[in-house]
Structure formats: C-alpha cells, structure tokens
Enzyme design. Sequence first.
Site, PDB file in Angstrom:
ATOM      1  NE  ARG A  14      29.997   3.699   8.743  1.00  0.00           N
ATOM      2  CZ  ARG A  14      30.217   2.608   9.478  1.00  0.00           C
ATOM      3  NH1 ARG A  14      30.632   2.733  10.729  1.00  0.00           N
ATOM      4  NH2 ARG A  14      30.045   1.398   8.967  1.00  0.00           N
TER       5      ARG A  14
ATOM      6  CG  LEU B 103      25.456   5.654  -0.206  1.00  0.00           C
ATOM      7  CD1 LEU B 103      26.180   6.072   1.076  1.00  0.00           C
ATOM      8  CD2 LEU B 103      25.959   4.307  -0.688  1.00  0.00           C
TER       9      LEU B 103
ATOM     10  N   GLY C 287      29.357  -2.645   3.451  1.00  0.00           N
ATOM     11  CA  GLY C 287      28.243  -2.039   2.733  1.00  0.00           C
ATOM     12  C   GLY C 287      28.532  -0.588   2.409  1.00  0.00           C
ATOM     13  CD  GLU C 288      29.180   2.410   5.606  1.00  0.00           C
ATOM     14  OE1 GLU C 288      30.139   3.100   5.206  1.00  0.00           O
ATOM     15  OE2 GLU C 288      29.063   2.051   6.783  1.00  0.00           O
ATOM     16  N   GLY C 289      28.257   1.067  -0.169  1.00  0.00           N
ATOM     17  CA  GLY C 289      28.868   1.329  -1.467  1.00  0.00           C
ATOM     18  C   GLY C 289      30.377   1.273  -1.452  1.00  0.00           C
TER      19      GLY C 289
END
Length: 367
Positions: free
Chosen positions: A99, A67, A322-324
């Site tokens: 997360r 990331l 998002g965030e992978g």
Amino acid sequence: MSRLNLDDFSDLIERPDSGVRRDAEERRERLVVPPGALGRLDELAEWLAAAQAAVPVRAVDRPRVLLFAGDHGVAGLGVSRREAGTAHELVRAVLEGGRPVSVLARRSGVPVRIVDAGLDCDPELLPEEVTRHRVRRGSGRIDIEDALTVEEAEQAVRLGMAIADEEADSGTDVVVLGDLSVGGTTAAATLIAALCGTDASVVTGRGGTGIDDLAWMRKCAAIRDALRRARPVLGDQLELLAAVGGADLAAMTGFLLQASARRLPVILDGVVTAACALVAQRAAFRSPDWWLAGQLSGEPAQAKALDRLSLTPVLEHGVTVGEGTGALLALPLLQSAAALVAELPERAGDDEAKADAGDELREASDR
C-alpha cells in the site's frame, strides 16, 4: 468502573510552552538565513520546539505511523467502492508492503503500527499483535442503529488512551495518525456535519475510493439519516461516538486526547482523523495545539473540520487514499524544519555583539 467523562481532559491538557516558542522565535531571528526566507518551515520548527519544550529544537528521529482499523456497517449500503467488511484486506496489504503508506514508510524508515479496533473478520486472518485490542467485530449501520453501545465506545476510547501512553512511554516523538477502514469516511462526515451544524450535502465527498454519482447519493442519504440520530446526543461526546462513530473513530479520539495530555505531537491525515480531532476538541479546547494537519485531501468534510480546528494543512496534494499517506508525506518537512533551525549557524554579527557586550560588562565590574 465509573463512566469516563471526556470533558475531564479539558483540565488535563495544557498548551505547549509559549515562553519556549518565543525563545525559538528569537533564536530563529539570529540565524544566517533571514526570517521568512524558509517560509512555513520556520513556523513548523517553532511549533515543534514548543511541543518539545526545547530550544534549539531536537531532531525528529523516532516517529511512528499509527493506523486504527475498523469496518463500518454503513458500508453495506454501497457508499464505498470497497465491499463491506473488507478492511482486513487493507490491513493485510499494508503489512505485506503493498500500500502507499507501506512504500513511503519503508523508504523513510518509519515503523508502522496497526491497531484493530473494530475489524469485521476472524482474528486468525491477521497477526495477534494487530487484533488483540479489538473492541468488537464491525460497527453498526449508523443510518438506522448505533455504531456501538456506550460501554463499547468507552472501551474504544480507553484503548486509544492506552495506545497513546504506550507510544509516549516508548519514546516516540511524533505520531503520524491515520485509519484503515471501509465506510469510515461516511461516519467521519456525519460527525463533522453534526459538530459543525451543517447539512449532509455539504460534507459528502467521494471518499478514498472515488465513488461514482450514484454511490455519492447513497452516501449523502446515509449521512442525512445518521445526522438525525446524532443531533440529540451532541452534548455528550461518548454518546455521539457510540451513535454515529465506530470503534476505530472512538479509539482515535481517545488517542488524540491522551497524546495531547502526554505532550506527544501528532500529524493528522485525512477526513477520518479530522473528525476524531473535532470530537476531541469539543472535549478539550487546548488539544489542537498539539496537532498538525498533514495535508488537505479535497474531502469537503475535512476542510470544514480543519477550519473549525484552526489548523492550516502543511500540504495540499489532494491525497485521498487515507492510511496516513498524506500525513506521512508531511513528516519530512517537519524533520527538515527541525534540522534547519537546529543546525544553521547564527549570524557572525550577533556573536560579535554578544562578545562586545560581555567585554563591556566585565570592564564595568572591574571599575
């Protein structure tokens, strides 16, 4: 140091071995499960075999989530539900396991690496291994000023290249690529609109935070203004990233190019990674052969970019966080595809036919 020319990657990046892919296809036709019965898993396994130059395909047992983090000055216009300059809070939450990407990575045993390319916070707020690569503190407001200087853009691209080398040298076999940013989708949509020759309204989405109509209008206006600044530098990828990208986006672009040169497969996540992929494709047209689109998020700019890249998403779950996260959801499918074609036996009839052919050859040689 001479200025980096991204177009040089066009000569450095080769396509995955087509001969190996044909061998993988032929081997797949001999398995006990008929061709086509596993759907797209067949295609994924053949893509991976070509990337690995290995038949049968090897297991994906050393993946990593990577990331790139950064803050974007345009977030100060209220284009996100998150306050400008708060991307470090996302980074901290990922590190502390709170997360979505943290949960999924923990459950699947995949390590997560975060690279601070341009966070707008004191470095002391985060671990040194995260912040030590930072190019600058935050990126400029792209509707009225450059995100970076050209020198900073080059530094960020070189950072991404260095990270790709580190991952390839350490034995990582697949990278799940994502971003941790505030305002990043605005910069990404600007890049995609500029490279696809379309208007701001066509690429403006709600982002990972799900903005309301008023924020959407502010975001659309910011992209419109940024596009006016992007179009004059479309012929130079480095100047384009400096004008309307950001340190994290420039670093991801460098990573994607160098990963392709190092034959390291990458799974793309959402609109931000798609924008960087589009810039990288502009520099080296063979590079998309080394990438998978992990998922379709529902962001209009991402769909536009993936169409231009000729990449078909593995999943379509509308994950916009998002965030992978969306790309990480696709990783088990790739691992399953590799396991199936590597471990399923071939049809018995094929083995018997091979044995009969060998007997006939031996008998002919005896005569």
